[in-house]
Design an enzyme around this catalytic site. Sequence first.
Site, PDB file in Angstrom:
ATOM      1  N   MET A  20       0.857  -1.193   0.000  1.00 43.74           N
ATOM      2  CA  MET A  20       0.000   0.000   0.000  1.00 43.74           C
ATOM      3  C   MET A  20       0.897   1.249   0.000  1.00 43.74           C
ATOM      4  O   MET A  20       1.970   1.237   0.589  1.00 43.74           O
ATOM      5  CB  MET A  20      -0.863   0.046   1.269  1.00 43.74           C
ATOM      6  CG  MET A  20      -1.774  -1.151   1.453  1.00 43.74           C
ATOM      7  SD  MET A  20      -3.318  -1.046   0.564  1.00 43.74           S
ATOM      8  CE  MET A  20      -4.209   0.141   1.542  1.00 43.74           C
ATOM      9  N   PHE A  21       0.446   2.289  -0.639  1.00 41.55           N
ATOM     10  CA  PHE A  21       1.136   3.585  -0.701  1.00 41.55           C
ATOM     11  C   PHE A  21       2.503   3.523  -1.411  1.00 41.55           C
ATOM     12  O   PHE A  21       3.367   4.359  -1.162  1.00 41.55           O
ATOM     13  CB  PHE A  21       1.325   4.196   0.707  1.00 41.55           C
ATOM     14  CG  PHE A  21       0.048   4.315   1.478  1.00 41.55           C
ATOM     15  CD1 PHE A  21      -0.833   5.370   1.230  1.00 41.55           C
ATOM     16  CD2 PHE A  21      -0.295   3.380   2.443  1.00 41.55           C
ATOM     17  CE1 PHE A  21      -2.024   5.480   1.940  1.00 41.55           C
ATOM     18  CE2 PHE A  21      -1.490   3.488   3.152  1.00 41.55           C
ATOM     19  CZ  PHE A  21      -2.350   4.543   2.902  1.00 41.55           C
ATOM     20  N   GLU A  91      -5.996  -2.535  -9.107  1.00 39.67           N
ATOM     21  CA  GLU A  91      -6.442  -3.371  -7.981  1.00 39.67           C
ATOM     22  C   GLU A  91      -6.735  -4.811  -8.439  1.00 39.67           C
ATOM     23  O   GLU A  91      -7.736  -5.415  -8.054  1.00 39.67           O
ATOM     24  CB  GLU A  91      -7.699  -2.760  -7.333  1.00 39.67           C
ATOM     25  CG  GLU A  91      -7.513  -1.347  -6.808  1.00 39.67           C
ATOM     26  CD  GLU A  91      -6.669  -1.250  -5.538  1.00 39.67           C
ATOM     27  OE1 GLU A  91      -6.363  -2.294  -4.931  1.00 39.67           O
ATOM     28  OE2 GLU A  91      -6.307  -0.123  -5.166  1.00 39.67           O
ATOM     29  N   ALA A  92      -5.836  -5.351  -9.245  1.00 37.40           N
ATOM     30  CA  ALA A  92      -6.034  -6.673  -9.852  1.00 37.40           C
ATOM     31  C   ALA A  92      -6.168  -7.797  -8.834  1.00 37.40           C
ATOM     32  O   ALA A  92      -6.755  -8.837  -9.127  1.00 37.40           O
ATOM     33  CB  ALA A  92      -4.885  -6.977 -10.804  1.00 37.40           C
ATOM     34  N   CYS A 185       8.382  -1.603   6.903  1.00 35.74           N
ATOM     35  CA  CYS A 185       9.512  -2.424   6.458  1.00 35.74           C
ATOM     36  C   CYS A 185       9.378  -3.801   7.106  1.00 35.74           C
ATOM     37  O   CYS A 185       8.552  -4.010   7.994  1.00 35.74           O
ATOM     38  CB  CYS A 185      10.839  -1.771   6.818  1.00 35.74           C
ATOM     39  SG  CYS A 185      11.188  -1.803   8.578  1.00 35.74           S
TER      40      CYS A 185
END
Length: 200
Positions: A20-21, A91-92, A185
């Site tokens: 995400m992001f 958004e597969a 991370c």
Amino acid sequence: MKFEMTKYEGGWIELIVGCMFSGKSEEMIRRVKRAIIANQKVIVFKPAIDKRYDKDMVVSHNGIKLKAVVVENPEQIYTMSRDYNVIAIDEAQFFDKTLIEVVEKLAEENKRIIIAGLDQDFRGEPFSIMPHLMAIADTVDKLHAICVVCGAVATKSQRLIEGKPAPYDSPTIVVGAIETYQPRCRKCFQKPTKTKVYPS
Ligand code: ZN
């Protein structure tokens, strides 16, 4: 590192993945805009499940928009792609495995397919059809975000429900719950683990 399509008229599958992001939608929008400049006929799809922001727009987290066709299933993508030579799918990870067949078929018809999606779910595990798509793709670009805890390069999406790391067995899609996601991370990622439940 950024992939750039040059003059080529065969079928081509390219994947943009990451947490995400990480800027996946932004990168997809960038490629789509360049294809439009190159006079290609471009269509953008997204699954009906993705209700963030605008309903029929692909919106990156920094607010760049692109008009997208909202579809219920991959068959609709195939049917509606007939008159286009560049097909973008955002958004597969929310589509079922029929998408694999559809993408291969479109590539056989000499179309360029640009796919963006999450490579891992909130558990840090491969997300549905994404590993398969990554394997059959002609190019794969893995993008990174910045860890909100320590500032390092982030590759994981930490899911928080009511501010706490979501447990392993929480459903992939929670309707109505206050949930947020944080890029983290590997070190700061609190990996949800399976908890054994014994009968009391
Ligand atoms: Zn970190």
